[in-house]
Enzyme design. Structure first.
Site, PDB file in Angstrom:
ATOM      1  N   GLY A 100      -4.010  -7.474  -1.602  1.00  9.23           N
ATOM      2  CA  GLY A 100      -3.435  -8.363  -0.598  1.00  9.23           C
ATOM      3  C   GLY A 100      -2.578  -7.546   0.350  1.00  9.23           C
ATOM      4  O   GLY A 100      -2.034  -6.503  -0.033  1.00  9.23           O
ATOM      5  N   GLN A 106       3.688  -6.119   6.785  1.00  6.45           N
ATOM      6  CA  GLN A 106       3.584  -4.844   6.074  1.00  6.45           C
ATOM      7  C   GLN A 106       2.935  -3.745   6.918  1.00  6.45           C
ATOM      8  O   GLN A 106       2.945  -2.582   6.534  1.00  6.45           O
ATOM      9  CB  GLN A 106       2.760  -5.011   4.782  1.00  6.45           C
ATOM     10  CG  GLN A 106       3.443  -5.880   3.751  1.00  6.45           C
ATOM     11  CD  GLN A 106       2.618  -5.945   2.488  1.00  6.45           C
ATOM     12  OE1 GLN A 106       1.728  -6.758   2.366  1.00  6.45           O
ATOM     13  NE2 GLN A 106       2.902  -5.036   1.555  1.00  6.45           N
ATOM     14  N   CYS A 149       3.120  -4.127  -4.991  1.00 13.12           N
ATOM     15  CA  CYS A 149       3.138  -4.416  -3.564  1.00 13.12           C
ATOM     16  C   CYS A 149       2.957  -3.097  -2.825  1.00 13.12           C
ATOM     17  O   CYS A 149       3.607  -2.110  -3.177  1.00 13.12           O
ATOM     18  CB  CYS A 149       4.477  -5.059  -3.192  1.00 13.12           C
ATOM     19  SG  CYS A 149       4.649  -5.389  -1.433  1.00 13.12           S
ATOM     20  N   HIS A 154       2.321 -14.365  -3.184  1.00 13.27           N
ATOM     21  CA  HIS A 154       3.011 -13.101  -2.879  1.00 13.27           C
ATOM     22  C   HIS A 154       2.975 -12.835  -1.366  1.00 13.27           C
ATOM     23  O   HIS A 154       3.997 -12.493  -0.756  1.00 13.27           O
ATOM     24  CB  HIS A 154       2.325 -11.960  -3.653  1.00 13.27           C
ATOM     25  CG  HIS A 154       2.878 -10.594  -3.373  1.00 13.27           C
ATOM     26  ND1 HIS A 154       3.582  -9.867  -4.304  1.00 13.27           N
ATOM     27  CD2 HIS A 154       2.829  -9.827  -2.254  1.00 13.27           C
ATOM     28  CE1 HIS A 154       3.948  -8.705  -3.759  1.00 13.27           C
ATOM     29  NE2 HIS A 154       3.492  -8.655  -2.515  1.00 13.27           N
TER      30      HIS A 154
HETATM   31 CO    CO Z   1       3.523  -7.247  -1.011  1.00 12.45          CO
END
Ligand code: CO
Length: 182
Positions: free
Chosen positions: A60, A65, A105, A147
Site C-alpha cells: 500500500g 508518502q 510502512c 492504514h
Molecule cells: Co504507511
C-alpha cells in the site's frame, strides 16, 4: 502549497521524480485535500505510485508518502501489478470486527508493530475513470485500506503503536529522525 487544490498539487511534480519520503518529514502530517477531477495527471500519479509501491516491496502507498498531499492511495494485497487498486477521495463507510496484525510502512523503513484494525470495511472511492465504486473487503485488504486512509489524515504508524512497541522501536525511530535532520 496550502492554497493549491488537489489537481494543482498533483501537477507540480513530474511522476518520474517522485520518491517515497520517510518519517518525520512534515508532509506526512498534513491533512490531505480532495482530488477535484480525475485527469491524465492523476492517472500518471497513480501509475507511478503503483510502481514505487511494488519496487519498494510494499502492499500500500498513499500520495502524501510521495510528497503529494491529496486524498489518493494505491493497494496491492496480492503484491502483483495486476492486483493494483486505486482509491481516489476514499471514505470508509462501514467497519466491523477487530483484529491485531503486524504492520509496516514504506515511510518507516525497518519498523513494524502490531496494530489493531477492523477486520472488514466497506470503502467508497472514485476510480481512474472518475466513477464512484464501493469495495467490501476484509483481512489484509481491509487493513491496507485503514492504514492508507490514516495517511490521508496525517495519522502514522507511530501514532498507532502501543507504548511497548514504541519502546521496542525507539532506536529505529531515533535513526529516522537523525537521518531526516540531516
Ligand atoms: Co504507511
Amino acid at each position: 502549497m496550502a492554497r493549491m487544490n488537489g489537481n494543482e498539487r498533483i501537477r507540480q511534480v513530474a511522476p518520474a521524480d517522485l520518491q517515497v519520503i520517510h518519517y518525520p518529514d512534515p508532509r506526512l502530517r498534513e491533512i490531505c485535500v480532495e482530488v477535484e477531477e480525475v485527469d491524465d495527471s492523476v492517472r500518471a500519479l497513480a501509475e507511478r505510485m503503483c510502481e514505487l509501491m511494488l519496487d519498494s516491496r510494499g502492499v500500500g502507498l498513499a500520495a502524501p508518502q510521495v510528497g503529494i498531499t491529496v486524498r489518493l492511495f494505491v493497494a496491492s494485497p496480492e503484491f502483483t501489478p495486476e492486483d493494483c487498486h486505486v482509491y481516489i477521495n476514499p471514505r470508509i463507510l462501514e467497519s466491523e470486527g477487530s483484529e491485531d496484525g503486524e504492520e509496516g510502512c514504506l515511510s518507516f523503513p525497518g519498523i513494524s508493530c502490531k496494530v489493531k484494525r477492523s477486520r472488514r470495511v466497506v470503502i467508497e472511492a472514485t476510480d481512474l475513470s472518475g466513477q464512484t465504486f464501493r469495495d467490501d473487503v476484509k483481512d489484509l485488504h481491509a487493513r491496507i485500506c485503514q492504514h492508507e486512509s490514516d495517511h490521508l489524515d496525517g495519522r502514522l504508524l507511530v501514532d498507532r503503536m502501543s507504548p511497548v512497541a514504541k519502546l521496542g522501536n525507539r532506536r529505529a525511530l531515533k535513526e529516522l529522525e537523525a537521518a531526516f535532520a540531516g
